[in-house]
Design a protein around this motif. Structure first.
Motif, PDB file in Angstrom:
ATOM      1  N   LEU A 156       0.887   4.180  -2.868  1.00  0.00           N
ATOM      2  CA  LEU A 156       0.871   5.641  -2.446  1.00  0.00           C
ATOM      3  C   LEU A 156       1.802   6.401  -3.186  1.00  0.00           C
ATOM      4  CD1 LEU A 156      -1.058   7.480  -1.139  1.00  0.00           C
ATOM      5  CD2 LEU A 156       0.118   6.981   0.949  1.00  0.00           C
TER       6      LEU A 156
ATOM      7  N   GLN B  90       0.782  -1.166  -0.030  1.00  0.00           N
ATOM      8  CA  GLN B  90      -0.089  -0.066  -0.079  1.00  0.00           C
ATOM      9  C   GLN B  90       0.909   1.349   0.085  1.00  0.00           C
ATOM     10  OE1 GLN B  90      -3.186   0.041  -0.660  1.00  0.00           O
ATOM     11  NE2 GLN B  90      -2.887  -2.082  -0.819  1.00  0.00           N
ATOM     12  N   SER B  91       2.006   1.298   0.751  1.00  0.00           N
ATOM     13  CA  SER B  91       2.782   2.475   0.738  1.00  0.00           C
ATOM     14  C   SER B  91       3.284   2.513  -0.598  1.00  0.00           C
ATOM     15  CB  SER B  91       3.840   2.381   1.890  1.00  0.00           C
ATOM     16  OG  SER B  91       4.615   1.381   1.598  1.00  0.00           O
TER      17      SER B  91
ATOM     18  N   ARG C 148       1.139   6.820  -6.919  1.00  0.00           N
ATOM     19  CA  ARG C 148       0.166   7.684  -6.952  1.00  0.00           C
ATOM     20  C   ARG C 148       0.892   9.174  -6.974  1.00  0.00           C
ATOM     21  NH1 ARG C 148      -4.598   5.752  -8.993  1.00  0.00           N
ATOM     22  NH2 ARG C 148      -4.671   3.304  -8.661  1.00  0.00           N
ATOM     23  N   ASN C 149       1.495   9.529  -5.754  1.00  0.00           N
ATOM     24  CA  ASN C 149       2.270  10.562  -5.520  1.00  0.00           C
ATOM     25  C   ASN C 149       3.080  11.266  -6.610  1.00  0.00           C
ATOM     26  OD1 ASN C 149       2.642  13.209  -3.935  1.00  0.00           O
ATOM     27  ND2 ASN C 149       4.237  12.336  -3.114  1.00  0.00           N
TER      28      ASN C 149
END
Length: 247
Positions: A214, A210-211, A217-218
């Motif tokens: 993320l 998940q990290s 996505r960033n």
């Protein structure tokens, strides 16, 4: 005929070389200025050398007003700036070109007539010229070499006038026939990469998945992507997958 655009008059005081007068005219017209005034040109007027140097700005020379003194050249003006690089023994406000042309724009908008004095090439304006002015314009040049060519000084001041009109865009991006990608388009690109990376086993170990997503996505959201960029990145990934499947 001069344009009807409100603007300051640029006054060349006792200019010497015709080439410099022509360069000044060209610099003025580069930035939309066409009110040239001359006092006592050393080599007479008209000057073929000035016409040759002015190139497409010869109209300014044809329409230039000729005077025999500084006072006469600015007699119809309500506010006068004088360009100088030297310390004077006179009390005057001293402005940068930017501040001076911003001030000039405000005065002209209020209905005042404004002029800017430029001195002769050899020694610049004399104190008797400065005494006619309401304020000085000084360029923050190298103190060990403060002399500016007449054409350079005119061009610098004319550019600041253009900026004061809001006609200069400090930064822009040439889009080359495309538009910026929308949030939805970037999201679909991110989904595409997440899907293929998951199939390739990129998100490992599992507790960091998940990290990692993320961070990706960033990454996409920080990139200034165009629609062409997004299509290209989709295409790169599709081709890599096809190549892998063929192998």
């Amino acid at each position: 005929m001069p344009t009807e655009t409100p603007q300051p008059a640029f006054v060349l005081i006792r200019p010497q070389m015709g080439e410099n007068i022509g360069a000044a005219a060209r610099a003025m017209w580069n930035f939309g200025l066409d009110r040239m005034r001359l006092t006592s040109p050393r080599d007479g007027w008209p000057n073929p050398a000035a016409t040759a140097m002015a190139s497409g700005a010869g109209r300014l020379l044809d329409e230039a007003q000729i005077y025999d003194s500084t006072a006469a050249a600015v007699g119809d003006c309500t506010y006068v700036y004088a360009t100088t690089a030297r310390t004077r023994d006179l009390t005057n406000p001293v402005l940068s070109p930017e501040a001076a042309m911003t001030d000039a724009a405000e005065r002209i908008a209020a209905g005042q007539k404004v002029a800017v004095l430029f001195g002769p090439e050899r020694a610049g304006l004399e104190n008797s010229d400065i005494a006619v002015a309401n304020a000085l314009i000084t360029v923050p040049v190298n103190p060990e070499f403060p002399s500016l060519n007449l054409g350079q000084c005119v061009l610098l001041t004319a550019y600041e006038w253009r900026r004061a009109q809001g006609a200069v865009t400090d930064r822009r991006v040439e889009m080359a026939g495309t538009d910026w990608a929308s949030v939805t388009e970037v999201e679909k690109l991110a989904d595409h990469y997440e899907e293929r990376l998951a199939q390739a086993g990129f998100f490992f170990p599992e507790h960091k998945e998940q990290s990692m997503k993320l961070n990706l996505r960033n990454l996409w959201s920080r990139m200034p992507l165009t629609q062409v960029d997004v299509r290209m990145l989709h295409g790169i990934l599709r081709q890599m997958v096809r190549w892998k499947e063929r192998g």
